[in-house]
Design a protein around this motif. Structure first.
Motif, PDB file in Angstrom:
ATOM      1  N   ILE A  83       0.840  -1.202   0.000  1.00 47.58           N
ATOM      2  CA  ILE A  83       0.000   0.000   0.000  1.00 47.58           C
ATOM      3  C   ILE A  83       0.875   1.253   0.000  1.00 47.58           C
ATOM      4  O   ILE A  83       1.750   1.413   0.839  1.00 47.58           O
ATOM      5  N   GLY A  84       0.640   2.114  -0.971  1.00 43.01           N
ATOM      6  CA  GLY A  84       1.327   3.389  -1.069  1.00 43.01           C
ATOM      7  C   GLY A  84       2.767   3.326  -1.542  1.00 43.01           C
ATOM      8  O   GLY A  84       3.389   4.357  -1.745  1.00 43.01           O
ATOM      9  N   LEU A  85       3.309   2.112  -1.715  1.00 44.43           N
ATOM     10  CA  LEU A  85       4.705   1.978  -2.104  1.00 44.43           C
ATOM     11  C   LEU A  85       4.907   1.312  -3.460  1.00 44.43           C
ATOM     12  O   LEU A  85       5.772   1.715  -4.224  1.00 44.43           O
ATOM     13  N   LEU A 144       8.038   9.531  -7.054  1.00 44.12           N
ATOM     14  CA  LEU A 144       7.153   8.469  -7.520  1.00 44.12           C
ATOM     15  C   LEU A 144       7.625   8.108  -8.918  1.00 44.12           C
ATOM     16  O   LEU A 144       7.896   8.982  -9.734  1.00 44.12           O
ATOM     17  N   ARG A 145       7.738   6.797  -9.192  1.00 44.65           N
ATOM     18  CA  ARG A 145       8.227   6.361 -10.498  1.00 44.65           C
ATOM     19  C   ARG A 145       7.194   5.460 -11.157  1.00 44.65           C
ATOM     20  O   ARG A 145       6.478   4.730 -10.490  1.00 44.65           O
ATOM     21  N   ARG A 149       3.320  -0.078 -14.056  1.00 41.05           N
ATOM     22  CA  ARG A 149       3.830  -0.272 -12.700  1.00 41.05           C
ATOM     23  C   ARG A 149       4.213   1.062 -12.058  1.00 41.05           C
ATOM     24  O   ARG A 149       4.680   1.975 -12.734  1.00 41.05           O
ATOM     25  N   PHE A 150       4.036   1.120 -10.718  1.00 40.72           N
ATOM     26  CA  PHE A 150       4.369   2.312  -9.944  1.00 40.72           C
ATOM     27  C   PHE A 150       5.170   1.910  -8.714  1.00 40.72           C
ATOM     28  O   PHE A 150       4.888   0.878  -8.092  1.00 40.72           O
ATOM     29  N   SER A 154      10.354   9.201 -13.415  1.00 44.36           N
ATOM     30  CA  SER A 154       9.681   9.944 -12.350  1.00 44.36           C
ATOM     31  C   SER A 154       8.423  10.590 -12.910  1.00 44.36           C
ATOM     32  O   SER A 154       8.432  11.089 -14.043  1.00 44.36           O
ATOM     33  N   VAL A 155       7.349  10.557 -12.120  1.00 42.36           N
ATOM     34  CA  VAL A 155       6.086  11.176 -12.526  1.00 42.36           C
ATOM     35  C   VAL A 155       5.520  11.974 -11.362  1.00 42.36           C
ATOM     36  O   VAL A 155       5.854  11.738 -10.210  1.00 42.36           O
TER      37      VAL A 155
END
Length: 102
Positions: free
Chosen positions: A43-45, A66-67, A57-58, A77-78
């Protein structure tokens, strides 16, 4: 960010695989909203959006950027932003629904 009523904990090893998939609506660029799913690793990672047969994918390091990785491309990076108070977007990839990010 939205949570699923405290249902999830980021480090809960008992979390079953079927509880890691969450139905959402997604949009790529200015395209139409379509059914998709968010598959959560942590979660969140770490998570991915499954849009048709495509997986985006994130990864998020709380100390860094955040990638995002799109199929066939390198990680980049986004920035994330909320649109219309309910749509979460990452550089042209948007999702709406009960997004379990925290």
């Amino acid at each position: 960010m939205l949570a699923l009523s405290g249902l999830l904990s980021g480090n809960d090893p008992a979390l079953a695989a079927e509880q890691r998939m969450f139905p959402l609506q997604c949009r790529l660029g200015n395209g139409p909203w379509t059914a998709c799913a968010m598959e959560v690793e942590q979660i969140g990672l770490e998570w991915q959006l499954v849009i048709g047969g495509r997986r985006i994918r994130f990864r998020h390091d709380p100390r860094g950027p955040l990638r995002m990785q799109e199929p066939g491309r390198d990680w980049r990076s986004v920035d994330s932003r909320w649109e219309d108070s309910r749509d979460l977007c990452w550089d042209g990839v948007c999702a709406r629904g009960d997004i379990p990010l925290d």
